[in-house]
Design a protein around this motif. Sequence first.
Motif, PDB file in Angstrom:
ATOM      1  N   LEU A 281       0.890  -1.219   0.018  1.00 55.36           N
ATOM      2  CA  LEU A 281       0.110  -0.007  -0.034  1.00 55.36           C
ATOM      3  C   LEU A 281       0.839   1.251   0.069  1.00 55.36           C
ATOM      4  CD1 LEU A 281      -2.806  -0.807   2.479  1.00 55.36           C
ATOM      5  CD2 LEU A 281      -2.681  -1.356   0.113  1.00 55.36           C
ATOM      6  N   LYS A 282       0.508   2.179  -0.903  1.00 50.19           N
ATOM      7  CA  LYS A 282       1.215   3.517  -0.883  1.00 50.19           C
ATOM      8  C   LYS A 282       0.513   4.527  -0.510  1.00 50.19           C
ATOM      9  CE  LYS A 282       3.921   2.009  -5.018  1.00 50.19           C
ATOM     10  NZ  LYS A 282       4.431   1.988  -6.227  1.00 50.19           N
ATOM     11  N   PHE A 283       1.082   5.116   0.443  1.00 43.66           N
ATOM     12  CA  PHE A 283       0.207   6.600   1.138  1.00 43.66           C
ATOM     13  C   PHE A 283       0.861   7.748   0.538  1.00 43.66           C
ATOM     14  CE2 PHE A 283       0.543   2.887   4.254  1.00 43.66           C
ATOM     15  CZ  PHE A 283      -0.850   2.686   4.184  1.00 43.66           C
ATOM     16  N   PRO A 284      -0.199   8.843   0.604  1.00 43.42           N
ATOM     17  CA  PRO A 284      -1.493   8.812   1.020  1.00 43.42           C
ATOM     18  C   PRO A 284      -2.292   8.160  -0.239  1.00 43.42           C
ATOM     19  CG  PRO A 284      -1.252  10.947  -0.069  1.00 43.42           C
ATOM     20  CD  PRO A 284       0.175  10.100   0.121  1.00 43.42           C
ATOM     21  N   LEU A 285      -3.393   7.333   0.278  1.00 42.93           N
ATOM     22  CA  LEU A 285      -4.351   6.700  -0.943  1.00 42.93           C
ATOM     23  C   LEU A 285      -5.797   6.945  -0.602  1.00 42.93           C
ATOM     24  CD1 LEU A 285      -5.645   4.153   0.605  1.00 42.93           C
ATOM     25  CD2 LEU A 285      -3.345   3.153   0.518  1.00 42.93           C
TER      26      LEU A 285
ATOM     27  N   ILE B 228      -4.742  12.968  -5.079  1.00 41.54           N
ATOM     28  CA  ILE B 228      -4.475  11.631  -4.629  1.00 41.54           C
ATOM     29  C   ILE B 228      -3.796  10.764  -5.730  1.00 41.54           C
ATOM     30  CG2 ILE B 228      -5.318   9.322  -4.057  1.00 41.54           C
ATOM     31  CD1 ILE B 228      -5.232  11.156  -1.712  1.00 41.54           C
TER      32      ILE B 228
ATOM     33  N   ASN C 242      -2.904   7.455  -5.286  1.00 46.52           N
ATOM     34  CA  ASN C 242      -3.007   5.956  -5.249  1.00 46.52           C
ATOM     35  C   ASN C 242      -4.337   5.812  -4.828  1.00 46.52           C
ATOM     36  OD1 ASN C 242      -0.193   4.853  -5.384  1.00 46.52           O
ATOM     37  ND2 ASN C 242       0.230   6.713  -3.941  1.00 46.52           N
TER      38      ASN C 242
ATOM     39  N   GLU D  92      -9.862   7.987   3.073  1.00 43.49           N
ATOM     40  CA  GLU D  92      -8.600   8.574   2.825  1.00 43.49           C
ATOM     41  C   GLU D  92      -7.703   7.983   4.174  1.00 43.49           C
ATOM     42  OE1 GLU D  92      -5.987  12.734   2.328  1.00 43.49           O
ATOM     43  OE2 GLU D  92      -7.785  12.532   3.625  1.00 43.49           O
ATOM     44  N   MET D  93      -6.459   7.388   3.588  1.00 36.54           N
ATOM     45  CA  MET D  93      -5.363   6.820   4.385  1.00 36.54           C
ATOM     46  C   MET D  93      -4.264   7.338   4.155  1.00 36.54           C
ATOM     47  SD  MET D  93      -6.283   2.863   4.439  1.00 36.54           S
ATOM     48  CE  MET D  93      -4.968   2.407   6.016  1.00 36.54           C
ATOM     49  N   LYS D  94      -3.433   8.087   5.263  1.00 39.37           N
ATOM     50  CA  LYS D  94      -2.166   8.782   5.201  1.00 39.37           C
ATOM     51  C   LYS D  94      -1.137   7.961   5.702  1.00 39.37           C
ATOM     52  CE  LYS D  94      -3.866  13.600   4.889  1.00 39.37           C
ATOM     53  NZ  LYS D  94      -3.752  14.764   5.457  1.00 39.37           N
ATOM     54  N   LYS D  95      -1.455   6.918   6.426  1.00 39.47           N
ATOM     55  CA  LYS D  95      -0.545   5.964   7.030  1.00 39.47           C
ATOM     56  C   LYS D  95      -1.430   4.623   7.367  1.00 39.47           C
ATOM     57  CE  LYS D  95      -0.595   7.581  11.470  1.00 39.47           C
ATOM     58  NZ  LYS D  95       0.285   8.032  12.832  1.00 39.47           N
ATOM     59  N   HIS D  96      -0.642   3.331   7.682  1.00 44.43           N
ATOM     60  CA  HIS D  96      -1.353   2.249   8.162  1.00 44.43           C
ATOM     61  C   HIS D  96      -2.163   2.325   9.174  1.00 44.43           C
ATOM     62  CE1 HIS D  96       0.698  -0.648   5.461  1.00 44.43           C
ATOM     63  NE2 HIS D  96       1.597   0.053   5.926  1.00 44.43           N
TER      64      HIS D  96
END
Length: 337
Positions: free
Chosen positions: A131-135, A265, A267, A149-153
């Motif tokens: 997984l590549k962030f942000p996504l 974004i 990703n 939205e995810m900026k990290k795990h």
Amino acid sequence: MEVKKDLYILGIESSCDETSVSIVKNGTEEISTVISSQIDIHKDFGGVVPEIASRHHVKNITMVLEECLKKAEMQIEEIDAIAITYGPGLIGSLLIGLEAAKTLAFIYNKPLIPVHHIAGHIYANSLVKELKFPLLALVVSGGHTEIIEMKKHFEFKKLGGTLDDAIGECYDKVARVIGLEYPGGPKIDKLATIGKDTYKLPVPLKDDSYNFSFSGLKSAVINLSHNEEQRGNEIRKEDLAKSFQKVSIEAITSKLRKAIIENNIKNVIVAGGVAASQGLRNAMQELTEELSVELSIPPMKYCTDNAAMIAAAGYYAYQDGRLANLELNSKSQDTLK
């Protein structure tokens, strides 16, 4: 220099009508997965009957666990932690998996990792590539339609979601209206490939938000079907499937396009059972190519409910220190956080 130890997570998923156990190494490598499906059992009822589902989970959970360990050629003692879907889902079904997980954690003194079902669907993508962030995660299933939205795990920010019916639920209801047996979503998707867009249906919730609404579209299909019947016309199932899928996918891609552009974004991942739809996959491929965005969609086997996605998510939750004690309880409804 100390060599980093591999982590083997055993995942258990029983949120609906699949009993599944999986072992995943380091959150990315599936060692073995076993799924016992109840689709044929619930087909006669036109949907999942919660009490029947729970009974079959009780019947299957031990056999599925043993088969998974046998396939992996591993003993439970070699497992580092137990990941379990605690919710959301059918409460009776969830409790069967949870009690199995808690029992294993207690007897073998293993850490217990609580996993939100939707987090599992999102992390199914980590079994394909990093997984590549942000996504942005587009979550599309029988109970969810959300842009996250995810900026990290394990950092989830919901940008928008459905205000009523989820897209998967709408697919199944439309399928029922035109006489297709459960589960109807895949059958609508297949019929749409041979149909023509001849029925006029509204694109739902065309506004500036990131939210969705599919109840109006469902009602439009029901009204159209009734009107055609009163006129003595036979519904062309493949054409209605095509028209329905066209506007429902347009509703999803238009909102996602807006979210990609406005949040800059690069990703995008797709998660959930409806990610198996070839119509949606094709539309997502076109959208992300147009916007020069990297796309990740898991293979079909990871789209529907499975324990590999729970074990994968469990690895990253474990790294984040998200552990539970034996007082962990199931939740039929719960916000992803």
